[in-house]
Design a protein around this motif. Sequence first.
Motif: not given
Length: 252
Positions: A59-66, A84-89, A243-252
Amino acid sequence: MSEAPRDPMRAAQANMRPPAIKRFYRAVDVREAAGGQHALTLDGRGARTPGRNLLAAKSRALMLKVAAEWERQRETIEPADMPLTRLLNSAVDGVSRTIAETRAEVLKYAGSDLLCYRAEEPEALAERQAEAFDPVLRWAAERLGARFRLAAGVTHVEQPPDSIEAIRTAIEDFDDPVGLAALSVLTTLSGSALLALAIARGRLSPEEGWRAAHVDEDFQAERWGADGEARARREARWREFEAAALAASASG
């Protein structure tokens, strides 16, 4: 005049803190990478996870948040300000290699889900639980085909195998490591696989899911008060949850 003795506990805690990392980059960007990924770059170079993997997601939108997390760092980097960075790691270095195990851990919560255990008294708490939990249980029954039994207090109740299987199927829809990592965080912080799925699928907002997960805690705080340390811990958990909720919606 002699110097006052140092508090040994505070001294030990200070020694345990990792040294501050100075900001070592100027420019932050997101660029396309192999496999349809979008990667964070620092001064034009691909950023890396602690495991030395590319810090990237579909997700580009998620990476822009990162990227925004990295951009807002000042003289030193504050990991607590980068959920978000920690979640992505975690997703890249860990969950991507343990997909089956992570799904199994989330599924365990469904067997003793927070939403299924109700207070008998006081009546006001029981009413609040019903108001917060029942709509999610109805959603799970209607949309996921999972009907759950309720129990009073903490006495364990065995859930129907068909319902557990339906939740397993719902969890298996999360085949992207980032989305699955986000679902796992939502589950562990709320104590409920059903709340996590409801948030990830847009049935609940993050704020609604957070309030539902803390019905009991909020009820007790209203009666007895909450101390400052408890509030600080809860605020930190909320940042992770959001942050997890944002990542979940961006990855859905």
